[in-house]
Design a protein around this motif. Structure first.
Motif, PDB file in Angstrom:
ATOM      1  N   UNK A  83      -6.379 -32.147  19.706  1.00  0.00           N
ATOM      2  CA  UNK A  83      -6.853 -31.807  21.081  1.00  0.00           C
ATOM      3  C   UNK A  83      -8.329 -32.765  21.159  1.00  0.00           C
ATOM      4  N   UNK A  84      -8.980 -33.265  20.102  1.00  0.00           N
ATOM      5  CA  UNK A  84     -10.158 -34.039  20.275  1.00  0.00           C
ATOM      6  C   UNK A  84      -9.595 -35.492  20.883  1.00  0.00           C
ATOM      7  N   UNK A  85      -8.529 -35.832  20.439  1.00  0.00           N
ATOM      8  CA  UNK A  85      -8.353 -37.293  21.357  1.00  0.00           C
ATOM      9  C   UNK A  85      -7.783 -36.832  22.565  1.00  0.00           C
ATOM     10  N   UNK A  86      -7.284 -35.699  23.180  1.00  0.00           N
ATOM     11  CA  UNK A  86      -7.201 -35.861  24.457  1.00  0.00           C
ATOM     12  C   UNK A  86      -8.183 -35.623  25.236  1.00  0.00           C
ATOM     13  N   UNK A 126      -0.413 -38.538  35.556  1.00  0.00           N
ATOM     14  CA  UNK A 126       0.322 -38.975  34.119  1.00  0.00           C
ATOM     15  C   UNK A 126      -0.324 -38.325  32.983  1.00  0.00           C
ATOM     16  N   UNK A 127      -1.880 -38.398  32.905  1.00  0.00           N
ATOM     17  CA  UNK A 127      -2.574 -37.823  31.875  1.00  0.00           C
ATOM     18  C   UNK A 127      -2.489 -36.236  31.828  1.00  0.00           C
ATOM     19  N   UNK A 132       0.012 -31.302  29.321  1.00  0.00           N
ATOM     20  CA  UNK A 132       1.013 -30.217  29.510  1.00  0.00           C
ATOM     21  C   UNK A 132       2.105 -30.263  28.818  1.00  0.00           C
ATOM     22  N   UNK A 133       2.873 -31.247  28.759  1.00  0.00           N
ATOM     23  CA  UNK A 133       4.036 -31.576  27.869  1.00  0.00           C
ATOM     24  C   UNK A 133       3.819 -31.689  26.608  1.00  0.00           C
TER      25      UNK A 133
END
Length: 161
Positions: A83-86, A126-127, A132-133
């Motif tokens: 999650x931190x990378x997102x 795309x992000x 979500x995927x």
């Protein structure tokens, strides 16, 4: 050929152990193609029902070994991006938007601005789709939790009384 396909369709529709009607028996006796196809089906059925190898003794060790393999395959399918990378990726995209907004005032071509804006829209789409995927299990659990909270309790709901 049309008659052969109709006969084979009716043959495949027969239940196991059901007698073959006379017209099908006559057709199978006279038609070598259908006869060989029925033979192939019988061989495939006997091969499918045949026992393979030895019986496996089921005990706690074998069950735990299977469960370890299942859990190992589940872990390999987990989201590889934390999650931190997102969040960092989202912040970087926002910074790019701000930089573009600052420098886009100097660009006079409306077509170029539209093209760059479309690329930004594609990047955002795309992000979001990748996010979500990659985290779909979280969203499914969240939706199931929210829906489960709103479903009426069968014992206390006045509708069911």
């Amino acid at each position: 050929m049309k008659k052969c396909s109709a006969v084979m369709e009716k043959y495949l529709g027969l239940d196991k152990g059901e007698s073959v009607p006379l017209f099908m028996t006559l057709h199978l006796l006279l038609c070598e193609n259908c006869r060989s196809e029925v033979r192939s089906l019988k061989k495939a059925e006997s091969a499918a029902t045949k026992s393979f190898g030895e019986d496996v003794l089921v005990n706690d060790d074998s069950i735990s070994a299977v469960m370890k393999k299942i859990y190992a395959s589940d872990e390999s399918m987990e989201n590889p991006i934390s999650l931190p990378k997102w969040i960092l990726g989202g912040i970087a995209m926002l910074l790019l938007f701000v930089v573009f907004a600052i420098f886009s005032r100097q660009i006079e071509s409306a077509a170029l601005k539209i093209c760059v804006s479309m690329e930004f829209a594609a990047m955002i789409t795309i992000y979001c789709a990748l996010f979500i995927r990659g985290n779909i299990d979280f969203f499914v659990k969240l939706i199931n939790t929210k829906i489960g909270d709103k479903q009426p309790n069968c014992k206390t709901d006045s509708f069911w009384k």
